[in-house]
Motif scaffolding. Structure first.
Motif, PDB file in Angstrom:
ATOM      1  N   ASP A  89       2.271   2.043  -8.205  1.00 53.77           N
ATOM      2  CA  ASP A  89       1.313   2.005  -7.106  1.00 53.77           C
ATOM      3  C   ASP A  89       1.535   3.191  -6.182  1.00 53.77           C
ATOM      4  O   ASP A  89       0.613   3.874  -5.788  1.00 53.77           O
ATOM      5  CB  ASP A  89       1.472   0.704  -6.316  1.00 53.77           C
ATOM      6  CG  ASP A  89       1.220  -0.504  -7.215  1.00 53.77           C
ATOM      7  OD1 ASP A  89       0.172  -0.523  -7.872  1.00 53.77           O
ATOM      8  OD2 ASP A  89       2.089  -1.389  -7.281  1.00 53.77           O
ATOM      9  N   SER A 138       8.670  -7.051  -8.455  1.00 59.23           N
ATOM     10  CA  SER A 138       8.500  -5.692  -7.935  1.00 59.23           C
ATOM     11  C   SER A 138       9.374  -4.760  -8.766  1.00 59.23           C
ATOM     12  O   SER A 138      10.435  -5.156  -9.240  1.00 59.23           O
ATOM     13  CB  SER A 138       8.946  -5.606  -6.478  1.00 59.23           C
ATOM     14  OG  SER A 138       8.248  -6.557  -5.723  1.00 59.23           O
ATOM     15  N   GLU A 168       4.752  -4.873  -6.011  1.00 57.86           N
ATOM     16  CA  GLU A 168       4.314  -3.503  -6.261  1.00 57.86           C
ATOM     17  C   GLU A 168       5.310  -2.733  -7.104  1.00 57.86           C
ATOM     18  O   GLU A 168       6.460  -3.129  -7.267  1.00 57.86           O
ATOM     19  CB  GLU A 168       4.120  -2.774  -4.928  1.00 57.86           C
ATOM     20  CG  GLU A 168       2.893  -3.242  -4.199  1.00 57.86           C
ATOM     21  CD  GLU A 168       2.418  -2.220  -3.200  1.00 57.86           C
ATOM     22  OE1 GLU A 168       3.195  -1.288  -2.882  1.00 57.86           O
ATOM     23  OE2 GLU A 168       1.269  -2.338  -2.748  1.00 57.86           O
ATOM     24  N   GLN A 211      -0.891  -7.631  -1.074  1.00 55.45           N
ATOM     25  CA  GLN A 211      -0.114  -7.087   0.040  1.00 55.45           C
ATOM     26  C   GLN A 211       0.495  -8.217   0.855  1.00 55.45           C
ATOM     27  O   GLN A 211       0.272  -8.328   2.050  1.00 55.45           O
ATOM     28  CB  GLN A 211      -1.021  -6.238   0.923  1.00 55.45           C
ATOM     29  CG  GLN A 211      -1.595  -5.057   0.176  1.00 55.45           C
ATOM     30  CD  GLN A 211      -1.743  -3.865   1.069  1.00 55.45           C
ATOM     31  OE1 GLN A 211      -1.511  -3.945   2.272  1.00 55.45           O
ATOM     32  NE2 GLN A 211      -2.122  -2.737   0.497  1.00 55.45           N
ATOM     33  N   MET A 256      -4.243  -0.715  -5.440  1.00 57.25           N
ATOM     34  CA  MET A 256      -3.235  -1.489  -4.705  1.00 57.25           C
ATOM     35  C   MET A 256      -3.284  -2.959  -5.084  1.00 57.25           C
ATOM     36  O   MET A 256      -4.333  -3.564  -5.127  1.00 57.25           O
ATOM     37  CB  MET A 256      -3.492  -1.389  -3.194  1.00 57.25           C
ATOM     38  CG  MET A 256      -3.289  -0.006  -2.595  1.00 57.25           C
ATOM     39  SD  MET A 256      -1.637   0.615  -2.778  1.00 57.25           S
ATOM     40  CE  MET A 256      -1.949   2.038  -3.782  1.00 57.25           C
ATOM     41  N   SER A 257      -2.124  -3.500  -5.334  1.00 55.64           N
ATOM     42  CA  SER A 257      -2.095  -4.921  -5.651  1.00 55.64           C
ATOM     43  C   SER A 257      -1.882  -5.724  -4.362  1.00 55.64           C
ATOM     44  O   SER A 257      -1.959  -5.195  -3.268  1.00 55.64           O
ATOM     45  CB  SER A 257      -1.000  -5.201  -6.671  1.00 55.64           C
ATOM     46  OG  SER A 257       0.181  -4.560  -6.290  1.00 55.64           O
TER      47      SER A 257
END
Lengths: 307, 370, 357
Positions: free
Chosen positions: C228, C212, C39, C4, C1-2
C-alpha cells in the motif's frame, strides 16, 4: 548406505593396522643389537641356541610371516621379559587401569570443557570469557608432567589429602590426581573448541530465527545452539583417544600406575618385541575403530552428512 | 565491518578445514564425512578468539568483493592489528626474551659465576634451594638453586631451553617443508593425485603415531650418539607434524587457484612456476605462518614428553623435558628442580600460543569470526 | 488503500547504532513511520541502508554488543516495545509479530526436523500439546502449499529446496496468526520463478488472514503490486515515503528516481545502457552529519546539499521526501517524461525479479 560405509571403513582398517605393525616390527628389527644381548656378549653356542629358540636364525620373511600369523590369530605370544605371562594376559591386566583413568579423565574434561566453553561463548568478551580462556590456554601450555608433580606436591605432600602414587583400583581416591592431571589439557581443548563452535552457531541465521520465535535464551541455547556448537567437540573425540593414550603413558609414569602405558615404555626399554607389537596392534585397532564410531556418531548428530 | 577492507581469501574450501567450521561439515564424495582436521595433535588451530563481527544483515555495505591482492599494506595492517592485541604483544615479548636468554644467557652466567650447565662443583653434591649459599644464607649465586649433582639450575634451564627451542623450530621447519610440498602438490595438481595424497593424510591421521615415534627412538636412537639422538628427534617430530599443514596449504591453494586474478594470470599466458611463486605462495603465506607458529609449541610439548620418558634428549644434553624428568625424582625434597624448568617451559608455550593466536587474528581477520 | 481501522505499529525517531573499530555506524538514524492494521508497507533501499536493522529493532533482535538501540519508540498497539521487559517482548515475538528472513537455506535449524521447528512455536505460544502442534504443523505446511505435507513434515531442512524452505519459514511465521509479519528480503536468495510464487503466496495469505505486512527489499520490482505504501531508505534515513502508486508515478526524491530508473525494463531496447546510480553507498560510519548523505551521488546536488542536512518535505497529504529540492523534483516528475520506472506496473506482480544479488 551406512552399512556400506562402515564395511568399507573396516576394510581399510585391517590393512592399516597391518601397516602399523609392519612398520613397528621393521623398526625393531632394523635396530642393531637384540633383546638378549643388550649388556654383555654371550658365548656363540648359547647365542645360537637363543636365536634358534626365538626363530631368529630363519630368514626375515619367515620371521615376518610368523609374527603376522600370530597377530592375525590374535595370539601375540609370550612376553620376553615377563616370561610367565602371555601378551594377552598383560593386556587384560593393564588395560582396565588405563581405561579407567582415561575414561574418567575424558568424561570430566567433556563435562567441564563444554560448560566452560558454552558459558564463555554466551558471555563473549566479558571477564568470565577472558578468565575461562586464559585458564584454557594455561591448560594447553602447562605440560602434564609439570602439572602432575605440582598437584602431588600440593595435595599429597603438603595437604595430605590424597595419596601421591599408588593404585587402589577403580574407583578409589588414588585415581583423583591422575585423572585431574590427564584431563587438564582436554578440558582446555574442549573449552576452546566449544567456545569457537558456539560463537559461530550463535551468530548464525537459524539462531536468529529461534530468537524471533520468542524462545527464551535458555531454550535457544539448549535446543538450538548446543547441537551445532558441540560438533567440533565430537570431531575431536576421535583424535583425543590417540592423544589420551600418549597422555596416560606420562600420567602412569608420574603416579606409578600399573597401566598399559607403563608396560609399553618398559617393553621398549627391554626390547620386548611381542609385548610392543601386541600393545601397538591393540591400540591401533582401538583408535581406528573409535574413529569409525565417531564418524558414525557424527552422521547421527548431523543429518546433513551422507556417507 | 572488518570484511570490507580485507581480501576474502578462505572460501568454502578453506573454511571446511577449520575445526570450528561446525555449521557446514563438507560432504566429501569419497564417502567419509570429512571431519575437521585433527586439531589436537597439533594443539594449534583450536585457538580461536573470535571477535564480534558486526556483519549482521544490512550493516555490511559495499566493497564486499574486494580484490584478493595482499599488497604490502596488508602486512602493515596485520602488524598494526597484532600490536593492538595485548596478549600477543606479551607473548612476542616473552618469546623474544627467552630466545635471547637461552642464546646468550649461558655465556653470561659463565662469565659472571663460572658455572656451566655441566659444571659439577668438586666435593659438594648437595642441591641448594634458590638464592641460597652453601651456608644457608641469601646469595645471588644460584637464582634457581642447584640440581642433585650441585650443578647450577639457571645454567641448565637456559641450556635446556636452547635444545627445546631448537627442536621446536627445526622440527616445525621439517614439517613445513613436507606439509607445504605435499599440500601444494595435491592442491595444485588436483584430480586423482589430490585424491590419493589427501587420502594418505586421512589415513595417517588415524594412526597412534606417537607410539611409533617411541619405538623409533627407543630402538634406533639407542645406538646413536646423544647429538645423533637429537637429530633423530628433529626428524621424527617433523615427520609426524606435517599432516595439518598439508591440509591447510591444500585448502589455500585450491581456493587461490580458482580466484579470478590467478585465472586471469593464466589466461594471459603467465607460466605455471611464475603463477605459483608470484601469486599463490605470497597469498597462502599468512595461514602457513600462523600454523607454523602454533606448531612450534606443540612440537616442543612432544619433545618434552619424549624426553620426560627418557627417550628424547639424553645426557650430557638437556632439554626442559629431560630436566623435568630429573626433577620429578626429587620432587618431595627439591621441588625447585622440577618447578623452574617446568614453569619456564609452560611460560614459553603459553606465550607462543598467544602469539600464534594473535598472528591469526591479525593476518586473517576473516577467521576471527569463527 | 485498504481498511483504515487504526494504527498497528508506530515507529518514532528510532536510532540504532553499531559500535565498530571504525567508529559508530548509524545504521538507523531517526526513522519514523506508521503502519495501519491490515496494510502492507514496503521498505526499499540498497544494502546497508538500514532497512533490516530497522525491523530487527522492532522485535529487539539487534545483536548487542555491538548494536544498540539508542533512542526512539516502537509503539505496537500503543505500547512501547523498546521499554518492555524481556519476557514480555518474547511473548510478542513469533506470536504477534513474526519474521521471515532473507536466506531460507540458513534460517532453518539444520539439525532439527521441520516438524519440531514448527511445533515448537505453537507449543510455546498457543500452549498446544504435541499432537495438536503436530497437526497444526501439517496444516500450516499444507497452507503454504507444500505438496504431500504429512509425509514431508518430519524431513530435515536440507531435504527441501530453497523455495520450499522459504515456504516452511512462512508457515512457521504464520503459525500463531500474527498481527504483523515482517518479511526481510524473502525472495532475494531465490530463483526468479520461485520469487514470484513466494510473493504470490505472501499476498494470498495476507488477504486471507488480514495480517499487516512489512516487506523489506532492495528490489522495487518486488514491492510493486504488493504494498500500500512504500518507504525508501538511504544511509539509515527515510528518503521518501508515499503510497505505492504515487511513488512509482511521481517520485519526489532524486534517489528514488535513480532507483526507478535502474530497474531493468523488459521493453528496453537491446544495446541501450541500463541506468546506474553513480558511486557507492556511503560509509555510514564516516558520514558528515551536516550534509545530505546522497549528495555525492546525486544528479541534482548543489552547494547547499553539502552544507545543510535536507528537510523532510511534505509534498501532499501522504507523500514526504527528504531533499532540498523535493518540490522541484516532484513537479518535474509530473511531466512523466522522466518517470523511468513507468514500465513497472504498480498493481501487478513484478515482470522482472531483479535476479537477486
Amino acid at each position: 548406505m551406512k552399512f556400506r560405509f562402515i564395511l568399507r571403513r573396516l576394510l581399510v582398517t585391517v590393512p592399516m593396522v597391518l601397516v602399523v605393525i609392519t612398520l613397528t616390527w621393521a623398526l625393531i628389527r632394523l635396530a642393531p643389537g637384540n633383546f638378549y644381548a643388550s649388556e654383555r656378549k654371550l658365548p656363540p653356542a648359547i647365542e645360537k641356541n637363543i636365536r634358534a629358540k626365538y626363530g631368529l636364525d630363519r630368514p626375515w620373511y619367515v620371521q615376518y610371516g610368523h609374527v603376522m600369523r600370530n597377530i592375525l590369530s590374535l595370539d601375540f605370544g609370550n612376553s620376553l621379559k615377563y616370561e610367565n605371562e602371555t601378551v594377552n594376559d598383560i593386556l587384560r591386566r593393564t588395560l582396565p587401569v588405563s581405561a579407567a583413568v582415561g575414561t574418567c579423565a575424558y568424561l570430566l574434561a567433556l563435562l567441564v570443557g563444554t560448560v566452560l566453553g558454552t558459558v564463555a561463548a554466551l558471555k563473549q568478551n566479558s571477564k568470565l570469557d577472558y578468565g575461562a580462556m586464559g585458564v584454557s590456554m594455561l591448560g594447553i601450555s602447562v605440560p602434564n608432567f609439570v602439572l602432575g608433580p605440582i598437584l602431588v606436591l600440593v595435595f599429597s605432600l603438603s595437604l595430605y589429602w590424597l595419596p601421591p602414587a599408588r593404585w587402589d583400583g577403580f574407583p578409589s581416591w588414588s585415581m583423583v590426581l591422575p585423572v585431574l592431571t590427564l584431563s587438564a589439557i582436554y578440558m582446555a581443548y574442549i573449552a576452546r573448541l566449544t567456545r569457537a563452535g558456539m560463537l559461530e552457531v550463535l551468530r548464525s541465521d537459524y539462531i536468529r530465527t529461534a530468537r524471533a520465535k520468542g524462545l527464551t535464551e535458555r531454550q535457544v541455547v539448549l535446543r538450538h545452539a548446543l547441537r551445532g556448537g558441540l560438533l567440533p567437540v565430537v570431531s575431536f573425540t576421535g583424535p583425543a583417544l590417540a592423544l589420551l593414550i600418549t597422555g596416560t603413558v606420562v600420567v602412569e609414569r608420574i603416579y606409578a600406575l600399573p597401566g598399559l602405558g607403563t608396560y609399553f615404555i618398559n617393553a621398549n626399554l627391554n626390547r620386548d618385541e611381542p609385548l610392543i607389537l601386541g600393545i601397538v596392534a591393540f591400540t591401533s585397532v582401538l583408535v581406528l575403530v573409535f574413529n569409525l564410531l565417531v564418524d558414525i556418531a557424527y552422521g547421527f548428530i548431523d543429518p546433513r552428512i551422507r556417507y | 565491518m572488518s570484511d570490507e577492507r580485507t581480501p576474502q581469501v578462505p572460501t568454502e574450501e578453506g573454511r571446511s578445514q577449520e575445526p570450528w567450521g561446525a555449521g557446514s561439515p563438507a560432504l566429501t564424495p569419497r564417502g567419509t564425512p570429512q571431519r575437521p582436521p585433527v586439531a589436537a595433535r597439533s594443539g594449534a588451530e583450536i585457538h580461536a578468539f573470535p571477535e564480534t563481527a558486526v556483519g549482521e544483515g544490512d550493516v555490511r555495505t559495499a566493497g564486499e568483493s574486494a580484490a584478493p591482492a595482499r599488497g604490502t599494506s596488508l602486512w602493515r595492517d596485520a602488524w598494526k592489528r597484532l600490536l593492538k592485541n595485548r596478549l600477543a604483544v606479551f607473548g612476542m615479548f616473552v618469546v623474544g626474551f627467552i630466545a635471547v636468554a637461552v642464546i646468550i644467557g649461558p655465556a653470561i652466567i659463565k662469565a659472571l659465576t663460572g658455572f656451566t650447565y655441566d659444571y659439577i662443583p668438586a666435593g659438594n653434591t648437595v642441591s641448594y634451594p634458590p638464592f641460597t649459599a652453601p651456608d644457608g644464607s641469601f646469595s645471588w649465586t644460584h637464582p634457581m638453586g642447584t640440581d642433585a649433582a650441585g650443578r647450577d639450575m639457571l645454567a641448565r634451564v637456559l641450556q635446556g631451553g636452547r635444545i627445546s627451542l631448537m627442536v621446536g623450530v627445526i622440527s616445525t621447519f621439517v614439517s613445513l617443508i613436507i606439509g607445504v610440498t605435499w599440500g601444494a602438490t595435491a592442491g595444485y595438481l588436483g584430480g586423482k593425485i589430490d585424491d590419493l595424497l589427501m587420502r594418505i593424510v586421512d589415513v595417517l591421521y588415524a594412526i597412534p603415531y606417537m607410539m611409533i615415534v617411541i619405538v623409533l627412538l627407543a630402538f634406533l636412537g639407542r645406538n646413536l650418539s646423544p647429538l645423533g639422538q637429537i637429530f633423530l628427534l628433529f626428524a621424527a617430530l617433523g615427520a609426524v607434524s606435517w599432516l595439518t599443514m598439508a591440509r591447510i596449504v591444500r585448502g589455500q591453494v585450491i581456493s587461490l587457484k580458482n580466484q579470478e586474478y590467478v585465472l586471469a594470470a593464466r589466461a594471459t599466458g603467465v607460466s605455471t612456476p611464475k603463477i605459483i611463486f608470484r601469486h599463490i605462495v605470497p597469498n597462502a603465506l599468512g595461514p602457513v605462518i600462523v600454523y607454523a607458529t602454533l606448531t612450534i609449541p606443540s612440537v616442543m610439548l612432544q619433545e618434552a614428553f619424549l624426553s620426560f620418558l627418557g627417550l628424547g634428549v639424553q645426557a650430557p644434553y638437556a632439554s626442559w623435558g629431560s630436566l623435568a624428568q630429573e626433577g620429578i625424582q626429587n620432587i618431595a625434597v627439591f621441588p625447585w628442580q622440577l618447578i623452574f624448568p617446568g614453569v619456564t617451559m609452560a611460560l614459553t608455550l603459553f606465550s607462543l600460543n598467544f602469539l600464534g593466536d594473535g598472528l591469526r587474528d591479525a593476518l586473517d581477520p576473516q577467521m576471527r569470526k569463527f | 488503500m485498504s481498511s483504515q481501522n487504526g494504527t498497528l505499529l508506530s515507529i518514532k525517531d528510532l536510532r540504532t547504532y553499531f559500535e565498530t573499530e571504525d567508529g559508530t555506524v548509524r545504521a538507523v538514524d531517526g526513522i519514523s513511520f506508521d503502519l495501519k492494521r491490515g496494510e502492507t508497507l514496503g521498505i526499499v533501499g540498497e544494502s546497508g541502508s538500514g532497512k533490516s536493522v530497522t525491523n530487527l529493532s522492532v522485535i529487539r533482535l539487534i545483536p548487542s554488543p555491538p548494536g544498540k538501540i539508542v533512542s526512539g519508540e516502537v509503539l505496537f498497539h500503543g505500547q512501547d516495545i523498546l521499554s518492555l521487559p524481556d519476557d514480555e517482548v518474547r511473548k510478542i515475538r513469533g506470536k504477534r509479530i513474526s519474521m521471515i528472513f532473507q536466506d531460507p537455506m540458513t534460517s532453518l535449524n539444520p539439525f532439527m526436523r521441520i516438524s519440531r521447528q514448527l511445533m515448537e512455536i505453537t507449543q510455546l505460544h498457543l500452549g498446544h500439546t504435541r499432537e495438536q502442534a503436530y497437526e497444526h504443523a501439517v496444516k500450516m505446511l499444507e497452507t503454504v502449499g507444500i505438496p504431500d505435507a504429512r509425509s514431508r513434515v518430519d524431513a530435515y531442512p536440507h531435504e527441501f529446496s530453497g523455495g520450499m524452505r522459504q515456504r516452511v519459514m512462512i508457515a512457521m511465521a504464520l503459525s500463531c496468526e500474527p498481527e504483523l509479519l515482517i518479511a526481510d528480503e524473502p525472495t532475494t536468495a531465490l530463483d526468479v520463478t520461485i520469487q514470484a510464487q513466494i510473493l504470490e503466496l505472501i499476498k494470498n495469505l495476507k488477504r486471507e488472514t488480514g495480517t499487516s505486512v512489512i516487506l523489506i527489499t532492495h528490489d522495487l520490482g518486488v514491492v510493486a503490486g504488493m504494498t500500500d505504501d512504500i518507504i525508501v531508505m538511504y544511509a539509515g534515513k527515510v528518503f521518501e515515503q508515499a503510497p505505492t502508486r504515487e511513488l512509482f508515478e511521481r517520485p519526489g526524491n532524486p534517489y528514488t528516481k535513480g532507483l526507478l530508473k535502474s530497474v531493468p525494463d523488459p521493453a528496453h531496447e537491446e544495446g541501450t545502457e541500463l541506468y546506474q546510480i553513480p558511486g557507492l553507498p556511503p560509509d555510514v560510519a564516516h558520514l558528515p552529519p551536516e550534509q545530505c548523505p546522497f549528495a555525492e551521488r546525486c544528479y541534482r546536488a548543489e552547494e547547499i546539499c553539502k552544507k545543510e542536512f535536507p528537510p523532510f518535505v511534505q509534498l501532499n497529504e501522504e507523500h514526504f521526501s527528504l531533499c532540498h529540492f523535493a518540490e522541484e523534483v516532484y513537479d518535474e516528475s509530473r511531466g512523466g517524461a522522466q518517470t523511468a520506472g513507468s514500465h513497472i506496473d504498480p498493481n501487478g506482480l513484478p515482470l522482472q525479479g531483479g535476479g537477486g544479488r
